[in-house]
Enzyme design. Sequence first.
Site, PDB file in Angstrom:
ATOM      1  N   GLU A 106      -2.270  -7.674   6.716  1.00 53.25           N
ATOM      2  CA  GLU A 106      -0.301  -7.118   7.879  1.00 53.25           C
ATOM      3  C   GLU A 106      -0.479  -7.725   9.430  1.00 53.25           C
ATOM      4  OE1 GLU A 106       2.811  -7.276   7.884  1.00 53.25           O
ATOM      5  OE2 GLU A 106       3.028  -4.983   7.542  1.00 53.25           O
ATOM      6  N   ASN A 126       2.449   5.929   8.873  1.00 53.20           N
ATOM      7  CA  ASN A 126       3.778   6.291   8.405  1.00 53.20           C
ATOM      8  C   ASN A 126       4.961   6.636   8.794  1.00 53.20           C
ATOM      9  OD1 ASN A 126       2.439   3.656   5.201  1.00 53.20           O
ATOM     10  ND2 ASN A 126       3.771   2.799   6.902  1.00 53.20           N
ATOM     11  N   GLU A 178      -0.699   7.834   7.042  1.00 53.94           N
ATOM     12  CA  GLU A 178      -0.474   8.871   8.340  1.00 53.94           C
ATOM     13  C   GLU A 178       0.248   8.157   8.924  1.00 53.94           C
ATOM     14  OE1 GLU A 178      -1.442  12.354   7.858  1.00 53.94           O
ATOM     15  OE2 GLU A 178      -3.007  11.571   6.525  1.00 53.94           O
ATOM     16  N   HIS A 211       0.945  -0.985  -0.234  1.00 59.46           N
ATOM     17  CA  HIS A 211       0.190  -0.188  -0.133  1.00 59.46           C
ATOM     18  C   HIS A 211       1.300   1.206   0.396  1.00 59.46           C
ATOM     19  CE1 HIS A 211       1.039  -0.053   4.444  1.00 59.46           C
ATOM     20  NE2 HIS A 211       0.662  -0.389   4.122  1.00 59.46           N
TER      21      HIS A 211
END
Length: 200
Positions: free
Chosen positions: A86, A13, A11, A7
Amino acid sequence: MIYLCRHGQTEWNRERRLQGQTEADLTPLGRLQAAAMADLLHDLIARDPSAVWRIVASPLRRARDTAQAIADRLGMTVAFDDRLMELTVGQWEGRLYADVQRENPEAFNSPEWFFTAPGGETYEQVMARVSDWLAEQATEPERRLIVVSHGIAGRLLRGAYAGLSREATLAQDVPQDALYRLHGGQIDRLDCEPVEEPAC
């Protein structure tokens, strides 16, 4: 063949927060990265016009939104599979990397620190679910998949595909401005056109 994408930037990250399975939105840069992946995939798919491709993604919003940008560009629809999500990092989700590292300095000396979170998933658990997903897919050369997943889950999926060691699996890059082609037992990185953070 599988084209595997991570992806775009979120925000969290940008804030250096552990996301795990907690939802986070794409940043403006993340949306541009998704569009760049979509453009590259459009060019790649055009080279094989007779093939039937499918898009499969993690249902987490950051992957879903990235996959939808790709689907819109290619005129396709997206299917979702929880096994591509994830890993969960349990009690660390939503916390700043720096804070978790300060509290757990020994864990962060290992490339496996992601798997030491209280209440989180282990390497074996994540590897089992991505391997299970991979085993269900059509064999090459019939397989034609575009997959949108995450940093750690994507690493383990590539490791499962190529039969990499645990160490080699965890040492792989997790870019948000490139994708990977999994074909013939090989893994090739394909870089997207560069994009920049939009001006405020």
